[in-house]
Design a protein around this motif. Sequence first.
Motif, mmCIF file in Angstrom:
data_model
loop_
_atom_site.group_PDB
_atom_site.id
_atom_site.type_symbol
_atom_site.label_atom_id
_atom_site.label_comp_id
_atom_site.label_asym_id
_atom_site.label_seq_id
_atom_site.Cartn_x
_atom_site.Cartn_y
_atom_site.Cartn_z
ATOM 1 N N PRO A 1 3.758 15.648 -3.810
ATOM 2 C CA PRO A 1 2.929 15.594 -2.602
ATOM 3 C C PRO A 1 2.926 14.206 -1.951
ATOM 4 O O PRO A 1 2.937 14.104 -0.726
ATOM 5 N N CYS A 2 2.960 13.140 -2.757
ATOM 6 C CA CYS A 2 3.016 11.783 -2.197
ATOM 7 C C CYS A 2 4.316 11.586 -1.426
ATOM 8 O O CYS A 2 4.316 11.033 -0.324
ATOM 9 N N ARG A 3 5.427 12.027 -2.005
ATOM 10 C CA ARG A 3 6.726 11.910 -1.331
ATOM 11 C C ARG A 3 6.719 12.695 -0.021
ATOM 12 O O ARG A 3 7.180 12.206 1.011
ATOM 13 N N HIS A 4 6.191 13.910 -0.069
ATOM 14 C CA HIS A 4 6.152 14.767 1.123
ATOM 15 C C HIS A 4 5.327 14.118 2.238
ATOM 16 O O HIS A 4 5.765 14.063 3.392
ATOM 17 N N LEU A 5 4.134 13.646 1.910
ATOM 18 C CA LEU A 5 3.262 13.056 2.920
ATOM 19 C C LEU A 5 3.817 11.740 3.451
ATOM 20 O O LEU A 5 3.698 11.454 4.646
ATOM 21 N N THR A 6 4.451 10.948 2.600
ATOM 22 C CA THR A 6 5.044 9.691 3.040
ATOM 23 C C THR A 6 6.206 9.953 3.992
ATOM 24 O O THR A 6 6.351 9.284 5.016
ATOM 25 N N LEU A 7 7.028 10.947 3.665
ATOM 26 C CA LEU A 7 8.147 11.317 4.537
ATOM 27 C C LEU A 7 7.631 11.871 5.867
ATOM 28 O O LEU A 7 8.133 11.523 6.934
ATOM 29 N N ALA A 8 6.615 12.715 5.806
ATOM 30 C CA ALA A 8 6.044 13.287 7.031
ATOM 31 C C ALA A 8 5.465 12.185 7.924
ATOM 32 O O ALA A 8 5.614 12.224 9.152
ATOM 33 N N ARG B 1 -1.546 9.797 6.601
ATOM 34 C CA ARG B 1 -2.137 8.712 5.804
ATOM 35 C C ARG B 1 -3.474 9.137 5.204
ATOM 36 O O ARG B 1 -3.766 8.829 4.036
ATOM 37 N N VAL B 2 -4.285 9.855 5.994
ATOM 38 C CA VAL B 2 -5.586 10.322 5.491
ATOM 39 C C VAL B 2 -5.382 11.320 4.351
ATOM 40 O O VAL B 2 -6.031 11.222 3.304
ATOM 41 N N LEU B 3 -4.468 12.262 4.536
ATOM 42 C CA LEU B 3 -4.201 13.253 3.487
ATOM 43 C C LEU B 3 -3.640 12.598 2.228
ATOM 44 O O LEU B 3 -3.999 12.982 1.105
ATOM 45 N N LEU B 4 -2.803 11.579 2.393
ATOM 46 C CA LEU B 4 -2.246 10.870 1.248
ATOM 47 C C LEU B 4 -3.351 10.136 0.491
ATOM 48 O O LEU B 4 -3.408 10.185 -0.747
ATOM 49 N N ARG C 1 -4.475 10.946 -3.386
ATOM 50 C CA ARG C 1 -4.487 9.932 -4.441
ATOM 51 C C ARG C 1 -5.868 9.779 -5.066
ATOM 52 O O ARG C 1 -5.980 9.376 -6.221
ATOM 53 N N ALA C 2 -6.918 10.099 -4.317
ATOM 54 C CA ALA C 2 -8.280 9.977 -4.835
ATOM 55 C C ALA C 2 -8.632 11.124 -5.783
ATOM 56 O O ALA C 2 -9.580 11.020 -6.556
ATOM 57 N N THR C 3 -7.866 12.208 -5.729
ATOM 58 C CA THR C 3 -8.134 13.339 -6.598
ATOM 59 C C THR C 3 -7.437 13.142 -7.933
ATOM 60 O O THR C 3 -6.615 12.268 -8.101
ATOM 61 N N GLY C 4 -7.725 13.983 -8.886
ATOM 62 C CA GLY C 4 -7.051 13.941 -10.172
ATOM 63 C C GLY C 4 -5.700 14.619 -10.132
ATOM 64 O O GLY C 4 -4.991 14.640 -11.135
ATOM 65 N N GLU C 5 -5.282 15.162 -8.983
ATOM 66 C CA GLU C 5 -4.017 15.869 -8.865
ATOM 67 C C GLU C 5 -2.824 14.923 -8.802
ATOM 68 O O GLU C 5 -1.720 15.312 -9.154
ATOM 69 N N CYS C 6 -3.024 13.708 -8.344
ATOM 70 C CA CYS C 6 -1.918 12.772 -8.157
ATOM 71 C C CYS C 6 -1.468 12.215 -9.505
ATOM 72 O O CYS C 6 -2.263 11.631 -10.236
ATOM 73 N N SER C 7 -0.189 12.414 -9.809
ATOM 74 C CA SER C 7 0.344 11.936 -11.085
ATOM 75 C C SER C 7 1.048 10.600 -10.969
ATOM 76 O O SER C 7 1.545 10.069 -11.947
ATOM 77 N N ALA C 8 1.084 10.046 -9.759
ATOM 78 C CA ALA C 8 1.749 8.755 -9.543
ATOM 79 C C ALA C 8 0.847 7.620 -9.981
ATOM 80 O O ALA C 8 -0.381 7.737 -9.938
ATOM 81 N N PRO C 9 1.436 6.501 -10.404
ATOM 82 C CA PRO C 9 0.620 5.341 -10.762
ATOM 83 C C PRO C 9 -0.057 4.783 -9.528
ATOM 84 O O PRO C 9 0.432 4.949 -8.415
ATOM 85 N N GLU C 10 -1.189 4.132 -9.727
ATOM 86 C CA GLU C 10 -1.916 3.522 -8.624
ATOM 87 C C GLU C 10 -1.079 2.423 -7.993
ATOM 88 O O GLU C 10 -0.447 1.643 -8.706
ATOM 89 N N SER D 1 0.813 -1.208 0.000
ATOM 90 C CA SER D 1 0.000 0.000 0.000
ATOM 91 C C SER D 1 0.854 1.269 0.000
ATOM 92 O O SER D 1 0.388 2.324 -0.377
ATOM 93 N N VAL D 2 2.089 1.173 0.403
ATOM 94 C CA VAL D 2 2.947 2.342 0.508
ATOM 95 C C VAL D 2 3.872 2.488 -0.694
ATOM 96 O O VAL D 2 4.196 3.591 -1.110
ATOM 97 N N THR D 3 4.303 1.386 -1.264
ATOM 98 C CA THR D 3 5.300 1.413 -2.324
ATOM 99 C C THR D 3 4.724 1.940 -3.629
ATOM 100 O O THR D 3 3.678 1.518 -4.067
ATOM 101 N N GLN D 4 5.435 2.884 -4.236
ATOM 102 C CA GLN D 4 5.110 3.395 -5.560
ATOM 103 C C GLN D 4 6.416 3.514 -6.318
ATOM 104 O O GLN D 4 7.455 3.814 -5.750
ATOM 105 N N LEU D 5 6.357 3.299 -7.627
ATOM 106 C CA LEU D 5 7.566 3.398 -8.425
ATOM 107 C C LEU D 5 8.002 4.845 -8.601
ATOM 108 O O LEU D 5 9.172 5.158 -8.447
#
Length: 69
Positions: free
Chosen positions: A27-34, A51-54, A58-67, A18-22
């Motif tokens: 924002p994902c990096r920032h929230l994961t580090l925080a 975790r809630v903010l992350l 990810r549920a918004t269209g703003e996240c450019s990371a793969p699911e 659930s945490v690993t992304q390629l």
Amino acid sequence: MSAQRPEGRSANPELAASVTQLNPCAPCRHLTLAEAEANAAYDWSKATDCRVLLKRHRATGECSAPEPE
């Protein structure tokens, strides 16, 4: 006695998946580090907030990371 596991495998594969992304976005990096910093400081409330903010990010269209898989 400690459990043997293959090199690079997490003791908790559900959590690792659930945490690993390629290629996480900024924002994902920032929230994961925080979240990691909050866990290290035993600040469970802040870690939960991260975790809630992350998840919301990810549920918004703003996240450019793969699911996550």
